[in-house]
Write a protein that holds these residues in place. Structure first.
Motif, PDB file in Angstrom:
ATOM      1  N   ALA A   1       8.521  15.419   3.790  1.00 22.69           N
ATOM      2  CA  ALA A   1       7.816  14.763   4.892  1.00 22.69           C
ATOM      3  C   ALA A   1       6.544  14.114   4.372  1.00 22.69           C
ATOM      4  O   ALA A   1       5.882  14.630   3.462  1.00 22.69           O
ATOM      5  N   THR A   2       6.185  12.968   4.938  1.00 19.22           N
ATOM      6  CA  THR A   2       4.923  12.304   4.621  1.00 19.22           C
ATOM      7  C   THR A   2       4.184  12.016   5.924  1.00 19.22           C
ATOM      8  O   THR A   2       4.796  11.943   6.996  1.00 19.22           O
ATOM      9  N   PRO A   3       2.854  11.848   5.850  1.00 19.30           N
ATOM     10  CA  PRO A   3       2.081  11.595   7.073  1.00 19.30           C
ATOM     11  C   PRO A   3       2.454  10.262   7.703  1.00 19.30           C
ATOM     12  O   PRO A   3       2.973   9.353   7.041  1.00 19.30           O
ATOM     13  N   VAL A   4       2.174  10.151   8.995  1.00 12.95           N
ATOM     14  CA  VAL A   4       2.384   8.871   9.679  1.00 12.95           C
ATOM     15  C   VAL A   4       1.376   7.863   9.154  1.00 12.95           C
ATOM     16  O   VAL A   4       0.320   8.227   8.620  1.00 12.95           O
ATOM     17  N   THR A   5       1.695   6.595   9.290  1.00 17.08           N
ATOM     18  CA  THR A   5       0.794   5.552   8.821  1.00 17.08           C
ATOM     19  C   THR A   5      -0.479   5.535   9.665  1.00 17.08           C
ATOM     20  O   THR A   5      -0.486   5.965  10.825  1.00 17.08           O
ATOM     21  N   THR A   6      -1.529   5.047   9.074  1.00 24.73           N
ATOM     22  CA  THR A   6      -2.827   5.026   9.766  1.00 24.73           C
ATOM     23  C   THR A   6      -3.090   3.717  10.492  1.00 24.73           C
ATOM     24  O   THR A   6      -4.147   3.538  11.093  1.00 24.73           O
ATOM     25  N   ASP A   7      -2.133   2.777  10.446  1.00 25.29           N
ATOM     26  CA  ASP A   7      -2.354   1.475  11.079  1.00 25.29           C
ATOM     27  C   ASP A   7      -1.959   1.445  12.547  1.00 25.29           C
ATOM     28  O   ASP A   7      -2.044   0.398  13.206  1.00 25.29           O
ATOM     29  N   GLY A   8      -1.528   2.592  13.073  1.00 21.18           N
ATOM     30  CA  GLY A   8      -1.191   2.664  14.491  1.00 21.18           C
ATOM     31  C   GLY A   8       0.171   2.092  14.838  1.00 21.18           C
ATOM     32  O   GLY A   8       0.530   2.000  16.011  1.00 21.18           O
ATOM     33  N   VAL A   9       0.963   1.721  13.840  1.00 22.36           N
ATOM     34  CA  VAL A   9       2.288   1.150  14.065  1.00 22.36           C
ATOM     35  C   VAL A   9       3.350   2.218  13.843  1.00 22.36           C
ATOM     36  O   VAL A   9       3.288   2.977  12.877  1.00 22.36           O
TER      37      VAL A   9
END
Length: 510
Positions: A243-251
């Motif tokens: 698993a990897t973190p969600v993107t930080t660009d809000g998309v």
């Protein structure tokens, strides 16, 4: 076979609790017990679905607002296939809806022209509404009504979905036993009459559902039902997940990503809490350590500080799903690598067929005929899916590794698949071919066109007069779909954020 009053489901997880939830809804008088061991962990790598899951949850009466926030779920418009020909191109396999009827025909004309030696390659993305939705990170769940319903699937945490279904089933009086299977007791005629748990407890029943995963404790280990392996056609037998973190660009993307790698392919599944990633590969061509390293490089993460999980896959299906008084579902019945996210769809179909059989048994229909019907239906479904999955490899032009040289061979493939691919390559009337063999096909016409056209599968020897659609028609099709997006769709992340806030508010009030 007597009327079934007491049903025992061995195994929880997505399959076991889907079965318990559905049957408790459809057959409220049925005595249902689920036996699962809390000592056996779940895979929980993040999962994608087909539109069938929406139908399933709607049948239960569980709204998206109720279950999606609890399962970190997002909407799914389809799947991107990246670099499957080794040329850095990609194509989108959309979920087809009636809104695509006219624009999809434009794509089919262009694909037919291309395979006959005319026109440029075009991906199907621009000719299906979900292709436009995915391109712009919109949600396939429209916020204003359209003339015809848009279809879509989901991305979700499978472990959390099982928990939601467990709670639902227990509210409908499904009993739950936490225990580990030891052995089964057989009657003189070979039926299972009960199972014994490791601590000595006995659980009896009239009928048993085997949802025990790859172990197949009842259908295979107890009843000795033969397992038909697909290893000669599908080389992948292992996976590594992280698993990897969600993107930080809000998309938040509404598409699964499937990217070809040196000895298989990787997946990316966007949830609201994380991104599920994995690499499905052949252990005959690379080691688990090599697969882990290749996946880490692709994701640009530090392999030493990431929590990888390694999985073995048992690819194939039981010769019979229903044997004696046992029916296998989920991984106990069959597994085909998750390239088209079909696992839950097969499970749902299995459960529905069994539910229909229960009604027919109550109406005194012949048990043997019912058993044969269920087995035949599931055999056709699984083998049809298998052929479609094999076609992803058979149409690939990759030759950059021993894996791809082997994976693209059709030596052991079905005659049905071989004849379908020959019809496409020869420039035959493909629509006539599909119509003639409709009963053999699990996937409908748009899916075959998207795969074969998207993979640019063609023979240079096929040169026929056949014109692609005009520039004006192509532009009109794309403009029409863009207009639908503008009128009816909103950003995926915005929609999920609103849903989560509404769920949190209702939970506090409740």
């Amino acid at each position: 076979m007597a009327i079934i009053n007491k049903l025992v489901i061995l195994g929880g997880g997505s399959a076991g609790w889907m079965c318990a939830a559905y049957l408790s809804k459809q057959h409220p008088k049925l005595d249902i017990t689920v036996v699962e061991s809390s000592k056996i962990g779940s895979i929980g790598v993040g999962e994608g679905s087909t539109p069938h899951l929406k139908t399933f949850m709607d049948t239960l009466g569980v709204s998206e607002q109720q279950w999606m926030p609890q399962c970190d779920a997002s909407y799914k418009a389809g799947i991107y296939f990246n670099n499957w020909n080794g040329d850095e191109r990609r194509y989108f396999h959309p979920f087809y809806s009636q809104m695509d009827e006219k624009t999809a025909e434009v794509y089919c004309v262009n694909a037919n022209a291309r395979r006959r030696g005319n026109g440029d390659w075009q991906a199907p993305d621009d000719y299906f509404l979900t292709g436009h939705i995915a391109k712009h990170n919109l949600s396939p769940k429209v916020h204003t009504p359209m003339l015809k319903e848009q279809t879509y699937g989901y991305h979700f945490d499978a472990t959390k979905l099982a928990a939601v279904l467990k709670a639902y089933a227990q509210e409908k009086a499904v009993k739950h036993i936490d225990g580990e299977f030891s052995q089964a007791q057989l009657s003189e005629c070979g039926n299972i009459v009960g199972i014994t748990l490791i601590d000595g407890r006995q659980v009896n029943g009239d009928f048993f559902i085997d949802a025990s995963g790859f172990n197949a404790l009842l259908i295979e280990q107890t009843l000795k039902t033969p397992f038909n392996s697909f290893a000669n056609e599908l080389l992948n037998d292992s996976a590594v997940a992280v698993a990897t973190p969600v993107t930080t660009d809000g998309v938040i993307s509404c598409a699964t990503q499937s990217t070809a790698l040196s000895a298989g392919w990787s997946w990316q599944i966007p949830l609201t809490s994380r991104t599920g990633n994995g690499y499905v590969y052949s252990s005959k061509h690379i080691t688990g350590e090599q697969a882990q390293s290749e996946l880490a490089d692709q994701l640009n993460i530090d392999a030493q500080n990431s929590a990888f999980r390694h999985l073995k896959m048992k690819v194939g299906c039981m010769q019979s799903a229903w044997q004696k008084n046992v029916m296998a579902i989920g991984l106990a019945h069959s597994f085909i690598e998750p390239i088209e996210a079909t696992s839950l769809m097969v499970t749902q179909h299995s459960i529905k067929l069994f539910s229909q059989a229960l009604v027919k048994l109550q109406n005194n229909e012949q048990p043997l005929a019912l058993t044969e019907h269920v087995n035949q239906q599931l055999h056709q479904l699984v083998y049809g899916i298998k052929d479609y999955v094999v076609a992803h490899y058979a149409t690939s032009q990759r030759t950059n590794s021993s894996y791809w040289l082997a994976a693209t061979q059709l030596t052991h493939s079905s005659n049905a698949l071989k004849s379908l691919l020959i019809a496409w390559l020869n420039g035959d009337d493909f629509d006539v071919y599909l119509s003639k063999h409709a009963q053999q096909q699990v996937y409908f016409r748009p899916s075959w066109y998207c795969l074969l056209g998207g993979m640019d599968f063609k023979s240079e020897r096929c040169q026929q007069v056949f014109d692609p659609a005009s520039t004006a028609i192509n532009n009109a099709a794309k403009a029409y779909l863009n207009e639908l997006c503008d009128q009816h769709c909103e950003p995926h992340a915005k929609q999920l954020h609103t849903m989560k806030n509404q769920y949190s508010t209702s939970a506090k009030v409740g």
